[in-house]
Design a protein around this motif. Sequence first.
Motif, PDB file in Angstrom:
ATOM      1  N   LEU A 135       0.825  -1.205   0.000  1.00 59.39           N
ATOM      2  CA  LEU A 135       0.000   0.000   0.000  1.00 59.39           C
ATOM      3  C   LEU A 135       0.861   1.258   0.000  1.00 59.39           C
ATOM      4  O   LEU A 135       0.543   2.238  -0.685  1.00 59.39           O
ATOM      5  CB  LEU A 135      -0.938   0.003   1.213  1.00 59.39           C
ATOM      6  CG  LEU A 135      -2.088  -1.005   1.182  1.00 59.39           C
ATOM      7  CD1 LEU A 135      -2.807  -1.047   2.530  1.00 59.39           C
ATOM      8  CD2 LEU A 135      -3.059  -0.700   0.062  1.00 59.39           C
ATOM      9  N   LEU A 136       1.955   1.257   0.758  1.00 62.36           N
ATOM     10  CA  LEU A 136       2.868   2.403   0.772  1.00 62.36           C
ATOM     11  C   LEU A 136       3.525   2.599  -0.586  1.00 62.36           C
ATOM     12  O   LEU A 136       3.702   3.737  -1.043  1.00 62.36           O
ATOM     13  CB  LEU A 136       3.944   2.222   1.850  1.00 62.36           C
ATOM     14  CG  LEU A 136       3.577   2.667   3.248  1.00 62.36           C
ATOM     15  CD1 LEU A 136       4.656   2.239   4.239  1.00 62.36           C
ATOM     16  CD2 LEU A 136       3.376   4.174   3.303  1.00 62.36           C
ATOM     17  N   GLU A 137       3.891   1.508  -1.226  1.00 60.60           N
ATOM     18  CA  GLU A 137       4.485   1.601  -2.565  1.00 60.60           C
ATOM     19  C   GLU A 137       3.489   2.227  -3.538  1.00 60.60           C
ATOM     20  O   GLU A 137       3.841   3.115  -4.315  1.00 60.60           O
ATOM     21  CB  GLU A 137       4.935   0.224  -3.052  1.00 60.60           C
ATOM     22  CG  GLU A 137       6.159  -0.280  -2.333  1.00 60.60           C
ATOM     23  CD  GLU A 137       6.519  -1.727  -2.659  1.00 60.60           C
ATOM     24  OE1 GLU A 137       7.669  -2.104  -2.333  1.00 60.60           O
ATOM     25  OE2 GLU A 137       5.677  -2.476  -3.206  1.00 60.60           O
TER      26      GLU A 137
ATOM     27  N   LEU B 251       4.505  -1.482  14.487  1.00 66.93           N
ATOM     28  CA  LEU B 251       3.937  -0.197  14.059  1.00 66.93           C
ATOM     29  C   LEU B 251       3.787   0.742  15.251  1.00 66.93           C
ATOM     30  O   LEU B 251       2.764   1.396  15.411  1.00 66.93           O
ATOM     31  CB  LEU B 251       2.567  -0.420  13.404  1.00 66.93           C
ATOM     32  CG  LEU B 251       2.514  -1.361  12.215  1.00 66.93           C
ATOM     33  CD1 LEU B 251       1.074  -1.590  11.779  1.00 66.93           C
ATOM     34  CD2 LEU B 251       3.353  -0.821  11.067  1.00 66.93           C
ATOM     35  N   ALA B 252       4.798   0.822  16.061  1.00 68.98           N
ATOM     36  CA  ALA B 252       4.746   1.616  17.293  1.00 68.98           C
ATOM     37  C   ALA B 252       4.346   3.063  17.002  1.00 68.98           C
ATOM     38  O   ALA B 252       4.320   3.500  15.851  1.00 68.98           O
ATOM     39  CB  ALA B 252       6.106   1.568  17.980  1.00 68.98           C
TER      40      ALA B 252
ATOM     41  N   TYR C 290       5.920   4.814  10.909  1.00 67.56           N
ATOM     42  CA  TYR C 290       6.116   4.930   9.473  1.00 67.56           C
ATOM     43  C   TYR C 290       5.172   5.993   8.929  1.00 67.56           C
ATOM     44  O   TYR C 290       3.955   5.767   8.851  1.00 67.56           O
ATOM     45  CB  TYR C 290       5.880   3.570   8.802  1.00 67.56           C
ATOM     46  CG  TYR C 290       6.726   2.515   9.480  1.00 67.56           C
ATOM     47  CD1 TYR C 290       8.084   2.391   9.181  1.00 67.56           C
ATOM     48  CD2 TYR C 290       6.190   1.697  10.469  1.00 67.56           C
ATOM     49  CE1 TYR C 290       8.877   1.458   9.845  1.00 67.56           C
ATOM     50  CE2 TYR C 290       6.978   0.767  11.132  1.00 67.56           C
ATOM     51  CZ  TYR C 290       8.312   0.662  10.819  1.00 67.56           C
ATOM     52  OH  TYR C 290       9.098  -0.247  11.486  1.00 67.56           O
ATOM     53  N   PRO C 291       5.699   7.168   8.576  1.00 64.21           N
ATOM     54  CA  PRO C 291       4.836   8.242   8.076  1.00 64.21           C
ATOM     55  C   PRO C 291       3.945   7.750   6.932  1.00 64.21           C
ATOM     56  O   PRO C 291       4.386   7.022   6.048  1.00 64.21           O
ATOM     57  CB  PRO C 291       5.832   9.298   7.592  1.00 64.21           C
ATOM     58  CG  PRO C 291       7.044   9.058   8.452  1.00 64.21           C
ATOM     59  CD  PRO C 291       7.102   7.563   8.622  1.00 64.21           C
TER      60      PRO C 291
ATOM     61  N   ALA D 197      -1.893  10.387   3.590  1.00 67.34           N
ATOM     62  CA  ALA D 197      -1.219  11.517   4.239  1.00 67.34           C
ATOM     63  C   ALA D 197      -1.934  11.889   5.533  1.00 67.34           C
ATOM     64  O   ALA D 197      -1.296  12.099   6.567  1.00 67.34           O
ATOM     65  CB  ALA D 197      -1.160  12.720   3.299  1.00 67.34           C
ATOM     66  N   VAL D 198      -3.261  11.969   5.467  1.00 69.06           N
ATOM     67  CA  VAL D 198      -4.082  12.315   6.627  1.00 69.06           C
ATOM     68  C   VAL D 198      -5.359  11.474   6.563  1.00 69.06           C
ATOM     69  O   VAL D 198      -6.055  11.499   5.555  1.00 69.06           O
ATOM     70  CB  VAL D 198      -4.469  13.816   6.616  1.00 69.06           C
ATOM     71  CG1 VAL D 198      -5.343  14.160   7.809  1.00 69.06           C
ATOM     72  CG2 VAL D 198      -3.239  14.701   6.583  1.00 69.06           C
TER      73      VAL D 198
END
Length: 143
Positions: free
Chosen positions: A37-39, A69-70, A91-92, A115-116
């Motif tokens: 998903l991040l990719e 995922l702290a 992880y932003p 992003a949000v």
Amino acid sequence: MSGLDNIGTKVVNPLPSPPEDGLSGNADAILHEIVALLEAYTATGQTGAIDLHSLPLTLDDYELLRITLADGEVHAHIDAIGNSEVRETLYPGVWWVTYYNAEGDIVADLIEVTAVPEILKAPADDVREGLAHLRELLKQEQP
């Protein structure tokens, strides 16, 4: 024998070590899905979400996800029709969003890649209403 043959190697597991007896393997699969998903998000801007509530996760799976995922830098608490909790992970762009009903039971538990998260965005109607209230307040202050 070359000099490289004399170099020792050590295999290191990149994930933290949670209790191993109760893992189903689903947490690891979720982490790989988050990478995908991040990719996609970084390449195209496409957002995505994983509904943890709909997956067969053990308590140890949840613990592995919580450790890996702290908490990141942002944490928000929303009080609307029950509480909601939004926290950025280490992880932003990866957010853990938990929705509760009025009784405090979890009704949705999501990993969102964006992003949000949508829950933090002000709806356009609410922004217009706030603008109208602020304009009205400023009119009342005029002599």
